[in-house]
Scaffold this motif. Structure first.
Motif, PDB file in Angstrom:
ATOM      1  N   THR A 280       0.851  -1.186   0.000  1.00  0.00           N
ATOM      2  CA  THR A 280       0.000   0.000   0.000  1.00  0.00           C
ATOM      3  C   THR A 280       0.885   1.233   0.000  1.00  0.00           C
ATOM      4  O   THR A 280       2.061   1.164   0.362  1.00  0.00           O
ATOM      5  N   GLY A 281       0.314   2.352  -0.394  1.00  0.00           N
ATOM      6  CA  GLY A 281       1.089   3.583  -0.345  1.00  0.00           C
ATOM      7  C   GLY A 281       0.427   4.722  -1.080  1.00  0.00           C
ATOM      8  O   GLY A 281      -0.750   4.657  -1.461  1.00  0.00           O
ATOM      9  N   ASN A 282       1.226   5.781  -1.269  1.00  0.00           N
ATOM     10  CA  ASN A 282       0.790   6.990  -1.969  1.00  0.00           C
ATOM     11  C   ASN A 282       1.763   7.270  -3.103  1.00  0.00           C
ATOM     12  O   ASN A 282       2.949   6.960  -2.997  1.00  0.00           O
ATOM     13  N   TRP A 283       1.279   7.891  -4.163  1.00  0.00           N
ATOM     14  CA  TRP A 283       2.123   8.223  -5.297  1.00  0.00           C
ATOM     15  C   TRP A 283       1.756   9.608  -5.809  1.00  0.00           C
ATOM     16  O   TRP A 283       0.694  10.144  -5.507  1.00  0.00           O
ATOM     17  N   SER A 284       2.656  10.178  -6.598  1.00  0.00           N
ATOM     18  CA  SER A 284       2.385  11.457  -7.253  1.00  0.00           C
ATOM     19  C   SER A 284       3.128  11.508  -8.581  1.00  0.00           C
ATOM     20  O   SER A 284       4.138  10.842  -8.768  1.00  0.00           O
ATOM     21  N   GLU A 285       2.590  12.276  -9.499  1.00  0.00           N
ATOM     22  CA  GLU A 285       3.236  12.538 -10.783  1.00  0.00           C
ATOM     23  C   GLU A 285       3.374  14.049 -10.870  1.00  0.00           C
ATOM     24  O   GLU A 285       2.379  14.768 -10.987  1.00  0.00           O
ATOM     25  N   ALA A 286       4.611  14.530 -10.774  1.00  0.00           N
ATOM     26  CA  ALA A 286       4.881  15.958 -10.594  1.00  0.00           C
ATOM     27  C   ALA A 286       4.538  16.817 -11.808  1.00  0.00           C
ATOM     28  O   ALA A 286       4.001  17.917 -11.651  1.00  0.00           O
ATOM     29  N   SER A 287       4.829  16.367 -13.028  1.00  0.00           N
ATOM     30  CA  SER A 287       4.616  17.237 -14.185  1.00  0.00           C
ATOM     31  C   SER A 287       3.141  17.456 -14.502  1.00  0.00           C
ATOM     32  O   SER A 287       2.793  18.442 -15.131  1.00  0.00           O
ATOM     33  N   ARG A 288       2.265  16.572 -14.054  1.00  0.00           N
ATOM     34  CA  ARG A 288       0.826  16.735 -14.268  1.00  0.00           C
ATOM     35  C   ARG A 288       0.082  17.084 -12.986  1.00  0.00           C
ATOM     36  O   ARG A 288      -1.138  17.199 -12.986  1.00  0.00           O
ATOM     37  N   ASN A 289       0.816  17.188 -11.899  1.00  0.00           N
ATOM     38  CA  ASN A 289       0.272  17.574 -10.596  1.00  0.00           C
ATOM     39  C   ASN A 289      -0.908  16.688 -10.187  1.00  0.00           C
ATOM     40  O   ASN A 289      -1.968  17.176  -9.803  1.00  0.00           O
ATOM     41  N   ILE A 290      -0.708  15.359 -10.290  1.00  0.00           N
ATOM     42  CA  ILE A 290      -1.727  14.437  -9.824  1.00  0.00           C
ATOM     43  C   ILE A 290      -1.114  13.510  -8.780  1.00  0.00           C
ATOM     44  O   ILE A 290       0.096  13.277  -8.761  1.00  0.00           O
ATOM     45  N   SER A 291      -1.963  13.027  -7.901  1.00  0.00           N
ATOM     46  CA  SER A 291      -1.494  12.105  -6.863  1.00  0.00           C
ATOM     47  C   SER A 291      -2.655  11.208  -6.455  1.00  0.00           C
ATOM     48  O   SER A 291      -3.812  11.495  -6.741  1.00  0.00           O
ATOM     49  N   GLY A 292      -2.294  10.129  -5.792  1.00  0.00           N
ATOM     50  CA  GLY A 292      -3.331   9.204  -5.362  1.00  0.00           C
ATOM     51  C   GLY A 292      -2.763   8.088  -4.520  1.00  0.00           C
ATOM     52  O   GLY A 292      -1.683   8.206  -3.942  1.00  0.00           O
ATOM     53  N   SER A 293      -3.499   6.991  -4.489  1.00  0.00           N
ATOM     54  CA  SER A 293      -3.102   5.853  -3.668  1.00  0.00           C
ATOM     55  C   SER A 293      -2.645   4.713  -4.576  1.00  0.00           C
ATOM     56  O   SER A 293      -2.914   4.708  -5.771  1.00  0.00           O
ATOM     57  N   LEU A 294      -1.956   3.765  -3.962  1.00  0.00           N
ATOM     58  CA  LEU A 294      -1.574   2.561  -4.693  1.00  0.00           C
ATOM     59  C   LEU A 294      -1.762   1.356  -3.790  1.00  0.00           C
ATOM     60  O   LEU A 294      -1.668   1.459  -2.563  1.00  0.00           O
ATOM     61  N   GLN A 295      -2.054   0.250  -4.413  1.00  0.00           N
ATOM     62  CA  GLN A 295      -2.158  -1.009  -3.675  1.00  0.00           C
ATOM     63  C   GLN A 295      -1.834  -2.150  -4.622  1.00  0.00           C
ATOM     64  O   GLN A 295      -2.001  -2.030  -5.828  1.00  0.00           O
ATOM     65  N   GLY A 296      -1.340  -3.210  -4.051  1.00  0.00           N
ATOM     66  CA  GLY A 296      -1.000  -4.357  -4.872  1.00  0.00           C
ATOM     67  C   GLY A 296      -0.386  -5.470  -4.055  1.00  0.00           C
ATOM     68  O   GLY A 296      -0.573  -5.545  -2.834  1.00  0.00           O
ATOM     69  N   ARG A 297       0.374  -6.314  -4.751  1.00  0.00           N
ATOM     70  CA  ARG A 297       0.970  -7.488  -4.124  1.00  0.00           C
ATOM     71  C   ARG A 297       2.371  -7.690  -4.671  1.00  0.00           C
ATOM     72  O   ARG A 297       2.693  -7.254  -5.763  1.00  0.00           O
TER      73      ARG A 297
END
Length: 181
Positions: free
Chosen positions: A117-134
């Protein structure tokens, strides 16, 4: 010959010229032993800092690949990644660029068992959100989400080679990247 025997006898059976040489050799051995102990202690602390599911990814990586844009066109990209794992957590960044396209992903992730689990961001488009996986052992499959954006990302690490595959539902269709450290 008698002179050398008398000289050695006066020096306690040893030639006086050997004493400074022996002292230097002993000091050198002590210095080498201290360096070996220091190196062993450093290697041990580094292995503790880099143990866990993200350890195989630790360090800086570079390489390239292809990005597929939302209009279906493709461009060759150059990429750099940096992974800083500490036990079950990791900070990471991935920057890729072509002549006309660039993205910079950053993430903070945590592993609990094989769940990520975690958080992510993409700086050049100024978007962010969550991530989940295995995953584990440097191989992961995650879904990143934000308002109006979802993507699947697979990371495969084997020794000094890593592949990153991204598939998105909007903005860009995907990327295939191969990097080495």
């Amino acid at each position: 010959m008698e002179h050398q025997q008398a000289y050695r006898a006066a020096g306690g059976g040893k030639h006086r010229a050997n004493r400074p040489t022996e002292a230097r050799a002993r000091n050198r051995r002590l210095l080498i032993a201290a360096a070996v102990l220091f190196a062993a202690g450093t290697a041990n602390s580094e292995s503790k800092a880099q143990s866990g599911p993200f350890a195989p990814m630790a360090g800086s990586w570079s390489g390239g690949g292809v990005v597929t844009l939302d209009d279906g066109s493709t461009e060759r990209i150059r990429c750099r990644a940096k992974y800083a794992p500490i036990g079950p957590t990791m900070e990471m960044s991935l920057t890729c660029a072509s002549d006309a396209y660039k993205f910079h992903l950053g993430a903070n992730v945590r592993a609990e068992g094989n769940s990520i689990t975690g958080n992510w961001s993409e700086a050049s488009r100024n978007i962010s959100g969550s991530l989940q996986g295995r995953g584990g052992g440097g191989n992961f499959e995650v879904v990143v989400s934000a308002a109006g954006f979802n993507a699947n990302i697979a990371l495969r690490t084997s020794g000094n080679k890593q592949t990153v595959t991204m598939r998105a539902d909007s903005q860009f269709r995907g990327a295939n990247i191969t990097m080495t450290r």
